[in-house]
Scaffold this motif. Structure first.
Motif, PDB file in Angstrom:
ATOM      1  N   GLY A  90       1.899   4.565   0.272  1.00  0.00           N
ATOM      2  CA  GLY A  90       1.263   5.936   1.183  1.00  0.00           C
ATOM      3  C   GLY A  90       2.276   7.034   1.001  1.00  0.00           C
ATOM      4  O   GLY A  90       2.998   7.070   0.110  1.00  0.00           O
ATOM      5  N   PRO A 145      -7.243   0.893  -2.406  1.00  0.00           N
ATOM      6  CA  PRO A 145      -8.087   1.034  -1.135  1.00  0.00           C
ATOM      7  C   PRO A 145      -9.641   1.570  -1.085  1.00  0.00           C
ATOM      8  O   PRO A 145      -9.741   2.400  -1.478  1.00  0.00           O
ATOM      9  CB  PRO A 145      -7.233   1.725  -0.039  1.00  0.00           C
ATOM     10  N   LEU A 177       0.852  -1.260   0.001  1.00  0.00           N
ATOM     11  CA  LEU A 177      -0.203  -0.062   0.021  1.00  0.00           C
ATOM     12  C   LEU A 177       0.952   1.189   0.119  1.00  0.00           C
ATOM     13  O   LEU A 177       1.631   1.533   0.914  1.00  0.00           O
ATOM     14  CB  LEU A 177      -0.985  -0.098   1.088  1.00  0.00           C
ATOM     15  N   TRP A 217      -6.853   1.525   7.316  1.00  0.00           N
ATOM     16  CA  TRP A 217      -6.949   1.278   5.860  1.00  0.00           C
ATOM     17  C   TRP A 217      -8.112   0.287   5.554  1.00  0.00           C
ATOM     18  O   TRP A 217      -8.315  -0.640   6.381  1.00  0.00           O
ATOM     19  CB  TRP A 217      -5.605   0.650   5.125  1.00  0.00           C
ATOM     20  N   SER A 273      -8.742   5.250   3.464  1.00  0.00           N
ATOM     21  CA  SER A 273      -7.704   5.239   4.671  1.00  0.00           C
ATOM     22  C   SER A 273      -7.383   6.719   5.065  1.00  0.00           C
ATOM     23  O   SER A 273      -7.858   7.822   4.428  1.00  0.00           O
ATOM     24  CB  SER A 273      -6.304   5.064   3.845  1.00  0.00           C
TER      25      SER A 273
END
Length: 408
Positions: free
Chosen positions: A260, A304, A258, A294, A307
């Motif tokens: 970020g 996603p 993921l 998330w 989040s």
């Protein structure tokens, strides 16, 4: 060299904690001198299992002659009173990081032992009967360092989620492991704790660590963890959340990162009907951490669902630093999360409730603190809406295992 054991220290320590009691709250402490920590909590039919680290003390009169850190398993009643307790490790320092309550009333605990010569770790698993009898214990020796963060029940026995720093020779830009770096390790064992097949090692050339494994809806398992692999370095520095699925036969799918915009660390995951809720903490500096969640589709490679940070203090502009250590389902469509909050110069135990998307439910937050440092490492709830938390309460160079039980 002998050291005098000062009883007064723990009288001060306990009194500083007990003053937080309320009529609807149960607060218990376990352990002796030095370092005692509760890392995991599991409900049984008649109480709770707590696992962690206990320090075995050898005394002569009021003097401490020696001490060894052990894997500790404590069985309590629903009132928190001790039924039995065990310290394990086969004469080596040991820690228990995850305990499971099994259908026959027994418990299994996974963690690690430390070689007193090389100081390297090996995965250690122990199974204890309902009456406290040690049914089996096994050290899984290997080159390098290995330790277990979690364990899950399977049809054939158990699946251990571990970490290893052994080199994986199949090193490419997107797979393998360099010497000294961390990789996810999966060990399949039967009910007698014997290995069923060769362990599976998975990860990227850098550091990858799985922190939690849960049974998935398709008969397999889902892992959440943290990786230092950054696919878009122009957007982020630090760590990312890592998720991957494990099939029922132990084979592993390709990991999903993921991407970020912050330094992210996974701590727990909940499996829902067709999606997953991952809880974690952003920021490695304790003074500037925040809880984060998330929402991930059952198709882990999709974008996603959501989040966001968790705002514990919506009415203030200056926010306290806090870290999430564990989550659990609460009632029908909510979650209870636990960890630690930093308020001024003190660190305190933190428990709060969120809705299905990880947003704080107004009025459902509890902060407990006194002299010393408090932290919650695991949390669970029951059908009567009781919340149970284990962790540690520290004062100077000593800490005790804590068990908190309450209702909001």
């Amino acid at each position: 060299m002998r050291r005098k054991y000062i009883i007064l220290l723990f009288i001060i320590f306990l009194s500083s904690c007990e003053k937080n009691n309320e009529n609807d709250m149960l607060l218990k402490f376990y352990g002796d001198a030095y370092e005692n920590i509760g890392y995991s909590l599991a409900k049984s039919d008649d109480g709770y299992f707590i696992s962690g680290q206990v320090t075995d003390i050898t005394r002569t009169d009021n003097y401490i002659e020696g001490s060894v850190k052990r894997m500790g398993i404590i069985k309590t009643g629903s009132d928190g009173n001790v039924i039995w307790e065990k310290s394990l490790g086969e004469r080596q320092p040991a820690v228990g990081l995850k305990v499971l309550a099994l259908d026959d009333g027994s418990a299994i605990c996974a963690g690690y032992v430390i070689d007193t010569v090389t100081l390297e770790k090996d995965i250690f698993v122990a199974r204890v009967g309902e009456d406290g009898t040690v049914l089996a214990q096994k050290i899984y020796k290997s080159e390098g360092n290995q330790y277990s963060n979690d364990i899950v029940k399977t049809q054939e026995g158990f699946l251990i989620l571990g970490t290893t720093d052994v080199k994986n020779t199949l090193v490419t830009d997107a797979s393998g492991n360099l010497t000294g770096k961390k990789d996810i390790l999966l060990v399949r064992i039967n009910n007698d704790l014997e290995e069923i097949s060769q362990p599976v090692q998975k990860g990227f050339p850098g550091n990858d660590e799985g922190v939690v494994i849960k049974a998935d809806l398709n008969g397999g398992y889902i892992i959440a963890g943290t990786t230092d692999r950054i696919e878009n370095k122009s957007l982020q520095a630090g760590n990312n959340i890592l998720i991957l699925k494990v099939n029922a036969d132990g084979s592993v799918t390709e990991p999903r990162i993921l991407n970020g915009i912050a330094d992210e660390y996974a701590v727990d995951i909940e499996v829902l009907n067709d999606w997953y809720l991952i809880a974690g903490t952003i920021g490695s500096d304790e003074s500037a951490q925040k809880g984060y969640v998330w929402g991930i589709s059952n198709n882990i490679y999709a974008d996603p669902l959501f989040s966001h940070e968790i705002d514990l203090e919506p009415s203030t502009s200056i926010k306290s630093s806090f870290a999430i250590k564990a989550i659990d389902r609460y009632k029908t469509n909510s979650f209870v999360m636990a960890g630690q909050i930093i308020k001024g110069s003190s660190a305190q135990m933190l428990i709060f409730i969120t809705d299905a998307e990880g947003t704080l439910v107004e009025g459902k937050i509890k902060v407990l603190g006194g002299t010393g440092t408090q932290v919650a490492y695991d949390v669970t709830s029951d059908e009567e809406d009781n919340i149970m938390v284990t962790g540690k309460n520290s004062y100077e160079n000593n800490s005790m295992i804590s068990l908190l039980k309450f209702r909001f």
